[in-house]
Design a protein around this motif. Structure first.
Motif, PDB file in Angstrom:
ATOM      1  N   LEU A   1       0.846  -1.192   0.000  1.00 48.85           N
ATOM      2  CA  LEU A   1       0.000   0.000   0.000  1.00 48.85           C
ATOM      3  C   LEU A   1       0.882   1.243   0.000  1.00 48.85           C
ATOM      4  CD1 LEU A   1      -2.808   1.283   0.215  1.00 48.85           C
ATOM      5  CD2 LEU A   1      -2.616   1.085   2.710  1.00 48.85           C
ATOM      6  N   ILE A   2       0.672   2.123  -0.991  1.00 46.70           N
ATOM      7  CA  ILE A   2       1.420   3.382  -1.089  1.00 46.70           C
ATOM      8  C   ILE A   2       0.390   4.517  -1.075  1.00 46.70           C
ATOM      9  CG2 ILE A   2       3.003   4.794  -2.445  1.00 46.70           C
ATOM     10  CD1 ILE A   2       4.362   2.334  -1.369  1.00 46.70           C
ATOM     11  N   SER A   3       0.350   5.282   0.013  1.00 51.92           N
ATOM     12  CA  SER A   3      -0.730   6.258   0.190  1.00 51.92           C
ATOM     13  C   SER A   3      -0.311   7.701  -0.101  1.00 51.92           C
ATOM     14  CB  SER A   3      -1.279   6.170   1.617  1.00 51.92           C
ATOM     15  OG  SER A   3      -0.244   6.390   2.558  1.00 51.92           O
TER      16      SER A   3
ATOM     17  N   ALA B   1      13.633  -9.480  -5.196  1.00 51.95           N
ATOM     18  CA  ALA B   1      13.092  -9.826  -6.514  1.00 51.95           C
ATOM     19  C   ALA B   1      11.668 -10.370  -6.396  1.00 51.95           C
ATOM     20  CB  ALA B   1      13.994 -10.849  -7.191  1.00 51.95           C
ATOM     21  N   ALA B   2      10.823  -9.603  -5.748  1.00 50.76           N
ATOM     22  CA  ALA B   2       9.409  -9.984  -5.639  1.00 50.76           C
ATOM     23  C   ALA B   2       8.649  -9.459  -6.853  1.00 50.76           C
ATOM     24  CB  ALA B   2       8.811  -9.416  -4.363  1.00 50.76           C
ATOM     25  N   GLU B   3       7.453  -9.967  -7.033  1.00 50.51           N
ATOM     26  CA  GLU B   3       6.541  -9.406  -8.034  1.00 50.51           C
ATOM     27  C   GLU B   3       5.663  -8.378  -7.316  1.00 50.51           C
ATOM     28  OE1 GLU B   3       2.602 -10.670 -10.561  1.00 50.51           O
ATOM     29  OE2 GLU B   3       4.062 -12.253 -10.121  1.00 50.51           O
ATOM     30  N   TRP B   4       6.120  -7.131  -7.307  1.00 45.87           N
ATOM     31  CA  TRP B   4       5.454  -6.093  -6.524  1.00 45.87           C
ATOM     32  C   TRP B   4       4.135  -5.681  -7.171  1.00 45.87           C
ATOM     33  CZ3 TRP B   4       7.605  -6.166  -2.051  1.00 45.87           C
ATOM     34  CH2 TRP B   4       8.981  -6.269  -1.890  1.00 45.87           C
ATOM     35  N   VAL B   5       3.128  -5.522  -6.322  1.00 46.89           N
ATOM     36  CA  VAL B   5       1.824  -5.005  -6.731  1.00 46.89           C
ATOM     37  C   VAL B   5       1.538  -3.810  -5.834  1.00 46.89           C
ATOM     38  CG1 VAL B   5      -0.619  -5.510  -7.058  1.00 46.89           C
ATOM     39  CG2 VAL B   5       1.067  -7.349  -7.283  1.00 46.89           C
ATOM     40  N   TYR B   6       1.595  -2.594  -6.398  1.00 47.34           N
ATOM     41  CA  TYR B   6       1.437  -1.387  -5.593  1.00 47.34           C
ATOM     42  C   TYR B   6       0.001  -0.868  -5.677  1.00 47.34           C
ATOM     43  CZ  TYR B   6       6.530  -1.332  -5.440  1.00 47.34           C
ATOM     44  OH  TYR B   6       7.850  -1.662  -5.241  1.00 47.34           O
ATOM     45  N   LEU B   7      -0.616  -0.713  -4.525  1.00 52.93           N
ATOM     46  CA  LEU B   7      -1.935  -0.089  -4.446  1.00 52.93           C
ATOM     47  C   LEU B   7      -1.723   1.368  -4.070  1.00 52.93           C
ATOM     48  CD1 LEU B   7      -2.271  -3.228  -3.118  1.00 52.93           C
ATOM     49  CD2 LEU B   7      -4.649  -2.491  -3.364  1.00 52.93           C
ATOM     50  N   VAL B   8      -2.068   2.281  -4.986  1.00 52.95           N
ATOM     51  CA  VAL B   8      -1.720   3.687  -4.806  1.00 52.95           C
ATOM     52  C   VAL B   8      -2.982   4.542  -4.772  1.00 52.95           C
ATOM     53  CG1 VAL B   8       0.494   3.340  -5.938  1.00 52.95           C
ATOM     54  CG2 VAL B   8      -1.437   4.130  -7.283  1.00 52.95           C
TER      55      VAL B   8
ATOM     56  N   ASP C   1       8.687   3.278 -15.808  1.00 52.61           N
ATOM     57  CA  ASP C   1       9.211   3.457 -17.166  1.00 52.61           C
ATOM     58  C   ASP C   1      10.694   3.819 -17.152  1.00 52.61           C
ATOM     59  OD1 ASP C   1       6.690   2.912 -18.073  1.00 52.61           O
ATOM     60  OD2 ASP C   1       6.152   4.996 -18.475  1.00 52.61           O
ATOM     61  N   GLN C   2      11.079   4.708 -16.242  1.00 50.22           N
ATOM     62  CA  GLN C   2      12.461   5.162 -16.177  1.00 50.22           C
ATOM     63  C   GLN C   2      13.410   4.045 -15.759  1.00 50.22           C
ATOM     64  OE1 GLN C   2      12.234   8.555 -13.541  1.00 50.22           O
ATOM     65  NE2 GLN C   2      11.905   9.996 -15.232  1.00 50.22           N
ATOM     66  N   ALA C   3      12.956   3.201 -14.851  1.00 52.03           N
ATOM     67  CA  ALA C   3      13.816   2.141 -14.331  1.00 52.03           C
ATOM     68  C   ALA C   3      13.653   0.833 -15.106  1.00 52.03           C
ATOM     69  CB  ALA C   3      13.528   1.906 -12.857  1.00 52.03           C
ATOM     70  N   ALA C   4      12.723   0.829 -16.072  1.00 54.79           N
ATOM     71  CA  ALA C   4      12.428  -0.386 -16.841  1.00 54.79           C
ATOM     72  C   ALA C   4      12.114  -1.554 -15.907  1.00 54.79           C
ATOM     73  CB  ALA C   4      13.586  -0.727 -17.772  1.00 54.79           C
ATOM     74  N   GLN C   5      11.383  -1.234 -14.828  1.00 58.49           N
ATOM     75  CA  GLN C   5      10.999  -2.266 -13.869  1.00 58.49           C
ATOM     76  C   GLN C   5       9.593  -2.767 -14.187  1.00 58.49           C
ATOM     77  OE1 GLN C   5      11.576   0.274 -10.331  1.00 58.49           O
ATOM     78  NE2 GLN C   5      13.051  -1.234  -9.610  1.00 58.49           N
ATOM     79  N   GLY C   6       9.380  -4.054 -13.977  1.00 57.20           N
ATOM     80  CA  GLY C   6       8.051  -4.591 -14.199  1.00 57.20           C
ATOM     81  C   GLY C   6       7.307  -4.759 -12.900  1.00 57.20           C
ATOM     82  N   PHE C   7       6.469  -3.803 -12.530  1.00 56.86           N
ATOM     83  CA  PHE C   7       5.607  -3.987 -11.365  1.00 56.86           C
ATOM     84  C   PHE C   7       4.194  -3.548 -11.707  1.00 56.86           C
ATOM     85  CE2 PHE C   7       8.004   0.034 -10.441  1.00 56.86           C
ATOM     86  CZ  PHE C   7       6.964   0.947 -10.493  1.00 56.86           C
ATOM     87  N   ASN C   8       3.254  -4.045 -10.955  1.00 58.34           N
ATOM     88  CA  ASN C   8       1.845  -3.756 -11.182  1.00 58.34           C
ATOM     89  C   ASN C   8       1.392  -2.571 -10.339  1.00 58.34           C
ATOM     90  OD1 ASN C   8       0.798  -6.224 -12.858  1.00 58.34           O
ATOM     91  ND2 ASN C   8       2.102  -7.092 -11.262  1.00 58.34           N
ATOM     92  N   ILE C   9       0.447  -1.796 -10.877  1.00 53.54           N
ATOM     93  CA  ILE C   9      -0.084  -0.621 -10.180  1.00 53.54           C
ATOM     94  C   ILE C   9      -1.605  -0.712 -10.168  1.00 53.54           C
ATOM     95  CG2 ILE C   9      -0.269   1.897 -10.174  1.00 53.54           C
ATOM     96  CD1 ILE C   9       2.420   1.915 -11.737  1.00 53.54           C
ATOM     97  N   ILE C  10      -2.178  -0.641  -8.984  1.00 50.56           N
ATOM     98  CA  ILE C  10      -3.629  -0.621  -8.816  1.00 50.56           C
ATOM     99  C   ILE C  10      -3.999   0.722  -8.189  1.00 50.56           C
ATOM    100  CG2 ILE C  10      -5.616  -1.687  -7.697  1.00 50.56           C
ATOM    101  CD1 ILE C  10      -3.991  -4.293  -7.566  1.00 50.56           C
ATOM    102  N   GLN C  11      -4.823   1.503  -8.868  1.00 48.14           N
ATOM    103  CA  GLN C  11      -5.205   2.828  -8.361  1.00 48.14           C
ATOM    104  C   GLN C  11      -6.420   2.724  -7.446  1.00 48.14           C
ATOM    105  OE1 GLN C  11      -5.342   6.056 -11.283  1.00 48.14           O
ATOM    106  NE2 GLN C  11      -7.078   6.962 -10.180  1.00 48.14           N
ATOM    107  N   LEU C  12      -6.305   3.349  -6.269  1.00 48.74           N
ATOM    108  CA  LEU C  12      -7.386   3.369  -5.285  1.00 48.74           C
ATOM    109  C   LEU C  12      -8.086   4.715  -5.288  1.00 48.74           C
ATOM    110  CD1 LEU C  12      -5.389   1.845  -2.267  1.00 48.74           C
ATOM    111  CD2 LEU C  12      -6.991   0.607  -3.751  1.00 48.74           C
ATOM    112  N   GLU C  13      -9.376   4.693  -4.962  1.00 49.75           N
ATOM    113  CA  GLU C  13     -10.129   5.947  -4.805  1.00 49.75           C
ATOM    114  C   GLU C  13     -10.086   6.434  -3.356  1.00 49.75           C
ATOM    115  OE1 GLU C  13     -11.518   7.569  -7.490  1.00 49.75           O
ATOM    116  OE2 GLU C  13     -10.365   6.017  -8.520  1.00 49.75           O
TER     117      GLU C  13
END
Length: 258
Positions: free
Chosen positions: A187-189, A207-214, A228-240
């Motif tokens: 969770l990233i608030s 080396a986890a498969e990060w899923v960030y809830l922002v 994009d800048q770091a060419a990292q593959g992680f998932n982003i889920i946008q919260l309301e």
């Protein structure tokens, strides 16, 4: 699935309990703690200026606690602020204000963008002065947007934010529990919490498969740019918002699509 709950200790327990009941393994890793700034002559003058202010934006329950304490120290009474329209960044802040019998407006999306979309703040020609009860470094974007509309900003810096020392000890312990390429939700608030998270990750790569809830679109864009800048593959889920129901529903939706 492992879920890292990064909310401050005093706000983490409800979410941790709900996630546990939903079947998640939860690790607590607070990324922010709030430390009160000392009362000063500058704050004294800002409090007196509230008598001619139309709106107070309160960004956290901590801002309510410190702001009300310092209001009394400044020699003012809430009775003198009956003309004020209060804006709370989220439901937890609104509930903290309600303890003082203050009704507040809360945006649908609990972010700076959500607050700027409130009819109260959106290009109101008669709005000339707004106070912000906030922490050091917080809500810069919102204040800048309002200043560009010609609104005078009263900047109450009531506390500073820092990463808890204990989290630098806890994080490597969490990393040791994570398997290679294991999906891990985080969770990233806020932008500040994201910056502290990156600092921890640089010190202890994983080396986890990060899923960030922002929270909110602007924070999501910050993470997309970092990805994009770091060419990292992680998932982003946008919260309301940061409610347990919202977080669990978004996680369920994401897991249903992977």
């Amino acid at each position: 699935m492992l879920f890292i709950n990064t909310r401050p200790d005093d706000r983490a327990s409800v979410l941790t309990q709900a996630l546990g009941e939903a079947g998640y393994q939860v690790e607590a890793l607070p990324l922010l703690e709030l430390v009160a700034e000392p009362f000063s002559e500058t704050l004294q003058q800002l409090y007196f200026a509230l008598l001619e202010t139309q709106v107070i934006v309160v960004v956290s329950p901590t801002a309510v606690d410190i702001g009300m304490r310092y209001l009394q120290q400044a020699g003012l009474q809430l009775e003198q602020l009956k003309h004020i329209q209060w804006v709370a960044v989220g439901q937890a802040t609104a509930q903290a204000l309600a303890q003082f019998k203050i009704a507040s407006v809360v945006p649908e999306v609990e972010s700076s963008e959500g607050m700027l979309d409130l009819p109260l703040l959106k290009k109101q020609m008669d709005l000339t002065k707004i106070a912000f009860w906030r922490g050091l470094g917080g809500r810069q974007f919102m204040m800048q947007q309002l200043q560009q509309q010609g609104v005078e900003i009263l900047n109450f810096v009531l506390y500073q934010r820092q990463c808890p020392t204990q989290s630098f000890v806890i994080f490597p312990e969490i990393v040791r529990k994570i398997s290679l390429n294991q999906p891990v939700a985080v969770l990233i608030s806020s932008e500040a919490s994201w910056n502290y998270w990156q600092q921890l990750c640089r010190q202890h790569p994983c080396a986890a498969e990060w899923v960030y809830l922002v929270l909110g679109s602007r924070l999501a864009q910050i993470l997309i740019k970092a990805r994009d800048q770091a060419a990292q593959g992680f998932n982003i889920i946008q919260l309301e918002n940061l409610s347990a129901s919202e977080i669990i529903q978004r996680m369920s939706d994401w897991q249903g699509h992977v």
